[in-house]
Design an enzyme around this catalytic site. Structure first.
Site, PDB file in Angstrom:
ATOM      1  N   ASN A  35       0.930  -1.253  -0.017  1.00 36.74           N
ATOM      2  CA  ASN A  35      -0.052  -0.087  -0.157  1.00 36.74           C
ATOM      3  C   ASN A  35       1.060   1.109  -0.028  1.00 36.74           C
ATOM      4  O   ASN A  35       1.585   1.440   1.088  1.00 36.74           O
ATOM      5  CB  ASN A  35      -1.017  -0.148   1.174  1.00 36.74           C
ATOM      6  CG  ASN A  35      -1.998   1.054   1.413  1.00 36.74           C
ATOM      7  OD1 ASN A  35      -1.826   1.927   0.562  1.00 36.74           O
ATOM      8  ND2 ASN A  35      -2.529   1.327   2.762  1.00 36.74           N
ATOM      9  N   TRP A  36       0.959   1.875  -1.116  1.00 39.37           N
ATOM     10  CA  TRP A  36       1.898   3.034  -1.301  1.00 39.37           C
ATOM     11  C   TRP A  36       1.449   4.413  -0.762  1.00 39.37           C
ATOM     12  O   TRP A  36       2.225   5.190  -0.536  1.00 39.37           O
ATOM     13  CB  TRP A  36       2.272   3.219  -2.745  1.00 39.37           C
ATOM     14  CG  TRP A  36       2.986   1.944  -3.344  1.00 39.37           C
ATOM     15  CD1 TRP A  36       3.042   0.897  -2.807  1.00 39.37           C
ATOM     16  CD2 TRP A  36       3.419   2.131  -4.656  1.00 39.37           C
ATOM     17  NE1 TRP A  36       4.023   0.222  -4.110  1.00 39.37           N
ATOM     18  CE2 TRP A  36       3.959   0.730  -4.959  1.00 39.37           C
ATOM     19  CE3 TRP A  36       3.590   3.012  -5.966  1.00 39.37           C
ATOM     20  CZ2 TRP A  36       4.714   0.475  -6.294  1.00 39.37           C
ATOM     21  CZ3 TRP A  36       4.216   2.538  -7.022  1.00 39.37           C
ATOM     22  CH2 TRP A  36       4.720   1.344  -7.000  1.00 39.37           C
ATOM     23  N   GLU A  71      -5.029  -4.582  10.865  1.00 37.17           N
ATOM     24  CA  GLU A  71      -3.785  -3.707  10.846  1.00 37.17           C
ATOM     25  C   GLU A  71      -4.079  -2.958  12.442  1.00 37.17           C
ATOM     26  O   GLU A  71      -4.681  -1.859  12.336  1.00 37.17           O
ATOM     27  CB  GLU A  71      -3.797  -2.796   9.950  1.00 37.17           C
ATOM     28  CG  GLU A  71      -3.611  -3.334   8.396  1.00 37.17           C
ATOM     29  CD  GLU A  71      -3.106  -2.243   7.675  1.00 37.17           C
ATOM     30  OE1 GLU A  71      -1.895  -2.623   6.957  1.00 37.17           O
ATOM     31  OE2 GLU A  71      -3.897  -1.185   7.385  1.00 37.17           O
ATOM     32  N   GLY A 103       3.140   2.521  10.711  1.00 42.05           N
ATOM     33  CA  GLY A 103       3.861   3.583  10.591  1.00 42.05           C
ATOM     34  C   GLY A 103       4.600   4.251  11.673  1.00 42.05           C
ATOM     35  O   GLY A 103       5.451   5.154  11.752  1.00 42.05           O
ATOM     36  N   GLY A 106       2.897  -0.908   4.352  1.00 39.85           N
ATOM     37  CA  GLY A 106       2.895   0.556   4.034  1.00 39.85           C
ATOM     38  C   GLY A 106       4.370   1.007   3.566  1.00 39.85           C
ATOM     39  O   GLY A 106       4.790   0.905   2.557  1.00 39.85           O
ATOM     40  N   GLY A 107       4.825   1.630   4.623  1.00 36.83           N
ATOM     41  CA  GLY A 107       6.307   2.401   4.221  1.00 36.83           C
ATOM     42  C   GLY A 107       7.226   1.602   3.498  1.00 36.83           C
ATOM     43  O   GLY A 107       7.781   1.903   2.485  1.00 36.83           O
TER      44      GLY A 107
HETATM   45  P1  13P Z   1       3.463   0.518   7.583  1.00 37.98           P
HETATM   46  O1  13P Z   1       3.774  -0.446   6.995  1.00 37.98           O
HETATM   47  O2  13P Z   1       4.015   1.845   7.192  1.00 37.98           O
HETATM   48  O3  13P Z   1       3.213   0.597   9.024  1.00 37.98           O
HETATM   49  O4  13P Z   1       1.775   0.814   7.178  1.00 37.98           O
HETATM   50  C1  13P Z   1       0.875  -0.403   7.381  1.00 37.98           C
HETATM   51  C2  13P Z   1      -0.352   0.000   6.531  1.00 37.98           C
HETATM   52  O5  13P Z   1      -1.150   0.830   6.853  1.00 37.98           O
HETATM   53  C3  13P Z   1      -0.538  -0.739   5.346  1.00 37.98           C
HETATM   54  O6  13P Z   1      -2.038  -0.381   4.956  1.00 37.98           O
END
Ligand code: 13P
Length: 255
Positions: free
Chosen positions: A9-10, A171, A177, A238-239
């Site tokens: 998920n960018w 999540e 994040g 995410g990141g």
């Molecule tokens: P991070 O991997 O940046 O913690 O984000 C997770 C997320 O929200 C994926 O949808």
């Protein structure tokens, strides 16, 4: 047998020019990847979907495409929104619905998430339905009731057979994040609880086929341990999904 899914998920990152470079790096690194072992999806911003679709098609990357959101209507006067049919026309396989950032920052409700999930199915898209608790809900011991409520609200109206292909992403909001992750044991525990909720909604056979991902600060270094729980079927990243080497490292940890 559930095929693991690693989905990137960018979020609101990368112009379409930057996205082009990122998907080329990921696609190149995964040139010999066998998608029957681990399916790999990228979910860029809307502005990059067309660019990435053409690259995946032209260079035959072992990647599938997903969008980060959709509107729960087929067309009409909804300025700034994107219809699921538009995503389908871009060859999207997945669409993320009910991400906590949309719920918390943009006020998306359970009813909207349910409507999006239902219309995604009607359009031939697979919704990746997100759930997760805040840190205060966690501290109060409300993790299970929170995710159960979100699952029942989002999926309760779907017929069982259709729900077999849905993807769930657990999540925990406090892990998104932040660099903090659930322990592998906590991830497994909550995800197996989510599966028991799905069982009560759809029966054991369907629930046993539904993939449930973990998301929240997944990196190449912690992916193998987070993914080892028997009910954890992959990750929504995410990141780390915006760094080709990190993302590919996570895919390899899932093999
Ligand atoms: P991070 O991997 O940046 O913690 O984000 C997770 C997320 O929200 C994926 O949808």
């Amino acid at each position: 047998m559930r095929t693991p899914l690693i989905a990137g998920n960018w979020k609101m990152n990368k112009t379409h020019l930057e996205a082009m470079r990122l998907v080329q790096e990921i696609g190149h690194e995964l040139a010999d990847h066998d998608p029957r072992k681990v399916e790999v999806a990228v979910c860029p911003p809307f502005t990059s979907l067309r660019t990435i679709q053409t690259l995946i098609d032209a260079d035959r990357y072992e990647l599938v495409l997903g969008a980060q959101n959709m509107y729960a209507a087929t067309e009409g006067a909804y300025t700034g929104e994107v219809a699921p049919g538009m995503l389908k026309a871009l060859n999207c396989t997945y669409v993320i619905v009910g991400h906590s950032e949309r719920r918390e920052l943009l006020g998306e409700t359970d009813d909207e998430v349910a409507a999006k999930a239902a219309l995604a199915f009607d359009t031939g898209l697979i919704p990746i339905v997100c759930c997760g608790e805040t840190s205060s809900e966690r501290a109060a011991g409300d993790t299970r009731s929170k995710v159960e409520g979100q699952m029942r609200a989002a999926l309760g109206g779907l017929p069982g057979e259709r729900s077999r292909s849905v993807v769930i992403a657990y999540e925990p909001i406090w892990a998104i994040g932040t660099g903090e992750t659930a322990t592998p044991e906590d991830a497994q525990d909550t995800i197996s609880y989510i599966r028991s909720v799905l069982e009560s909604l759809f029966g054991g056979a369907v629930a046993g086929d539904i993939r449930i991902l973990y998301g929240g600060s997944v990196k190449s270094g912690n992916a193998a341990s987070l993914l080892k729980g028997p009910d954890v079927d992959g990750a929504l990243v995410g990141g780390a999904s915006t760094d080709a080497a990190e993302f590919v490292g996570i895919v390899k940890a899932a093999l």
